[in-house]
Design an enzyme around this catalytic site. Sequence first.
Site, PDB file in Angstrom:
ATOM      1  N   ASP A   1      10.850  13.052  57.018  1.00  0.00           N
ATOM      2  CA  ASP A   1      11.977  12.660  56.172  1.00  0.00           C
ATOM      3  C   ASP A   1      11.699  11.397  55.372  1.00  0.00           C
ATOM      4  O   ASP A   1      12.407  11.103  54.408  1.00  0.00           O
ATOM      5  CB  ASP A   1      13.226  12.428  57.038  1.00  0.00           C
TER       6      ASP A   1
ATOM      7  N   HIS B   1      10.223   9.623  65.815  1.00  0.00           N
ATOM      8  CA  HIS B   1      10.505  11.038  66.021  1.00  0.00           C
ATOM      9  C   HIS B   1      10.523  11.320  67.515  1.00  0.00           C
ATOM     10  O   HIS B   1       9.747  10.741  68.281  1.00  0.00           O
ATOM     11  CB  HIS B   1       9.436  11.897  65.326  1.00  0.00           C
TER      12      HIS B   1
ATOM     13  N   HIS C   1      19.980  15.230  63.349  1.00  0.00           N
ATOM     14  CA  HIS C   1      19.003  16.293  63.111  1.00  0.00           C
ATOM     15  C   HIS C   1      18.690  16.359  61.620  1.00  0.00           C
ATOM     16  O   HIS C   1      17.639  15.930  61.177  1.00  0.00           O
ATOM     17  CB  HIS C   1      19.556  17.623  63.619  1.00  0.00           C
TER      18      HIS C   1
END
Length: 383
Positions: free
Chosen positions: A319, A265, A226
Site C-alpha cells: 500500500d 505488515h 484490511h
Amino acid sequence: MTDTAKPNDIAKGLEGVVFTESKLTFIDGAQGILTHLGIPIEEWAEKSTFEEVSYALLHTKLPSAAELAQFDAELRANREVPAKLLADVAAYPRTANPMQALRTAISELGLHDAQSEDTSDEARYAISVRLIAQFSTVIAAVARALGGQAAVAPRADLTHAANFLYMLTGKEPTTEQARLFDIALVLHADHGMNASTFTAIATASTLSDMYSCVVSAIGALKGPLHGGANEAVMGMLDEIGTPDKAEAYITAKLDNKEKIMGVGHRVYKNFDPRSRVLRDYAEHVASKEGKSNYYQILETIERIVVERMGSRGIYPNVDFYSGTVYADLGIKKEYFTPIFALARISGWCASVIEYTRDNRLLRPDALYSGATNQHYVELKDRK
C-alpha cells in the site's frame, strides 16, 4: 474451547492457526517471498496479465495460448451488467461510501443471475468468470454515479485493465497506462489467507452461494485494518505537502510511537515484494509525468523507516506505493479500496472454489471467561 483450555492457548486474531491447505499462494514473510502456483510475484508482474493470473488461480495451472484466449474471450463477453442494476446504482446517495455501494451492487447482481443459488463446482466457476468480468463494470459505474456522471458501457476490444480505465474516465488509456494498471491488478489478485479471503471461505463453508461469499469478502475488505491503507498513505502525503518536510514529519511520528500508514505488515517481516515492483513503477511515472513530489516524500519516509525500524522487521508494504500509482492514473483515493476488490475478486473466487471441493464447516471455539454459578433473578427483584 474445551474446559481445559487456558487463556494463553488463545491464538489472538487466529495468528499461526492453520485450518486448510491451498495450492494457490505461498508467502514467506521473513524472506519477503510471495508466489502463486510456485511462481514468484515479480515474474507474474513482469511477464503476465491479470487475465492470465485469474485463469491460473481458478485452474491452479498456467493456461495454454488457446486456453488463455478462450478465457479472455469469456471475460470480454461477460462485461455487461443488467440495465436495472445500472439504474439502481445511479440512484444511490451521492454521499455513499464507495465500498458500501459496491457491496450493495454485487448483492443485487446476484438477484439477476439465474445460476446464483447453484453451489456446484461448475456453477461456482461460471459465476466466478462473470464476477471477474463484471466487477470492473460495477466499480466504474459506482464511481461515475457517485460523481454525478452516467455510466460508460464496456468495450470488448480492450484488455481488462484498459477497459476499466476507459469506463472510469470515458477516455481510452494509453498502452503504458493500461499496462501499469494491469500490473497493479496482478500484484493484488491474491494474497493467501487474508481477512477478506478467510471471510469468503467462512461463508462458503456453510455452502452459501457465491455472491454471498463475495459480498462477505467486500464487507471485510471495507474495514480500514484490511483495505484502505493506500488511501491513508495519500492522506499522509497531502498532509506532509513537500519533500523538504518529510523527514521532520516522519521522525516526529516515530518518536511519538505513532503508526505510519503503509508501513509494517502482519505477515511480512521484510520488504513486501509487491512494494518493490510498485516502487519502480512509481518512480518511473513520477519522473515521466513530472510529479516527483509524492515519490520523493515516499523515498524519504522509506529510508527513515528502514533505518529506524528495519531491525524490528517493519518495512513498507504494497500500500505504500500503490496509491501514488493509482493517483497518477487519475483515480481518486476513495476508489483505491474498490480497486483492491477489483483485483482480489480472482483470489476470492479461486479460494472459495478450492476450499469447497473438500469442504468442512468452519466452527471455531472460544474460551468462556464470563460468570459461573449464577441464577436467574426475577425482573421485579433486580436493582
